[in-house]
Write an enzyme that holds these catalytic residues in place. Structure first.
Site, PDB file in Angstrom:
ATOM      1  N   ILE A 104      -1.999 -11.650   4.564  1.00  0.00           N
ATOM      2  CA  ILE A 104      -0.602 -11.289   4.370  1.00  0.00           C
ATOM      3  C   ILE A 104      -0.117 -10.447   5.544  1.00  0.00           C
ATOM      4  O   ILE A 104      -0.895  -9.723   6.164  1.00  0.00           O
ATOM      5  CB  ILE A 104      -0.413 -10.541   3.015  1.00  0.00           C
ATOM      6  CG1 ILE A 104       1.069 -10.278   2.720  1.00  0.00           C
ATOM      7  CG2 ILE A 104      -1.251  -9.278   2.948  1.00  0.00           C
ATOM      8  CD1 ILE A 104       1.335  -9.784   1.299  1.00  0.00           C
ATOM      9  N   CYS A 105       1.147 -10.584   5.867  1.00  0.00           N
ATOM     10  CA  CYS A 105       1.810  -9.773   6.891  1.00  0.00           C
ATOM     11  C   CYS A 105       1.090  -9.902   8.247  1.00  0.00           C
ATOM     12  O   CYS A 105       0.849 -11.000   8.721  1.00  0.00           O
ATOM     13  CB  CYS A 105       1.888  -8.324   6.415  1.00  0.00           C
ATOM     14  SG  CYS A 105       2.911  -7.237   7.434  1.00  0.00           S
TER      15      CYS A 105
END
Length: 203
Positions: A104-105
């Site tokens: 994620i991210c």
């Protein structure tokens, strides 16, 4: 932890974004999955929120065959140094062994630099964030809250609930109507979804 079930490994490193993976880890743990933290070494790290974490084990000691999933949260370090490149290389090792990875991210940018997004559908914060890495997978970018393709989950920083939805679905914690209801409850505060989960014993 259920007999024979392999643990989920959660990477931790300085500046990791502690809010991005909390829904996933909390509900995995409630479902009986052991969560083991993995640091660059056995030394403590500190999240962007100031939480001090003593890793359960060092990255070099993690083997795909001993794991159900590797979770890679975002962190400032993904974009400011090469310090986390070993975690992207470990992700390659996992995927090559057929063991899933969830990023994620900023971790998505790390995987882009490692070439792991070139031939998989994926998402992130925005397409041009990944384009800045110079990776070759721009035509596989999907404008979605989270994407799963061939064992790799990706999501942007504003989608921790969608990220968790994909993780819970991939590991079979929730499925179908129950998984959809879980997402609607935690993303949309849908009280009708609460009733579905309560009936299924999924709370």
């Amino acid at each position: 932890m259920s007999s024979g079930r392999k643990p989920v490994h959660h990477a931790v490193y300085d500046t990791y974004a502690d809010w991005e993976t909390g829904h996933a880890t909390a509900h995995l743990a409630r479902a009986g999955h052991e969560i083991r933290t993995v640091g660059p070494s056995a030394e403590p790290v500190r999240s962007v929120g100031g939480l001090r974490v003593l890793p359960d084990l060092a990255l070099d000691d993690v083997r795909p065959q001993d794991s159900a999933l590797l979770i890679l949260p975002g962190a400032d370090l993904w974009d400011t140094s090469d310090d986390l490149a070993p975690f992207a290389r470990k992700a390659r090792e996992f995927l090559d062994a057929g063991v899933p990875v969830a990023a994620i991210c900023g971790a998505t940018a790390g995987l882009a630099r490692e070439g792991l997004l070139d031939d998989r559908d994926h998402t992130s914060a925005v397409s041009f964030y990944l384009a800045a890495t110079g990776y070759g997978g721009g035509d596989r970018y999907v404008d979605a809250d989270a994407v799963t393709d061939r064992g790799l989950i990706t999501a942007g920083p504003t989608e921790p609930v969608a990220f968790a939805r994909e993780v819970l679905g991939l590991l079979g914690v929730h499925e179908g109507e129950v998984l959809d209801a879980w997402y609607r409850l935690f993303h949309d505060s849908d009280l009708e979804a609460y009733a579905v989960l309560e009936k299924a014993g999924a709370l």
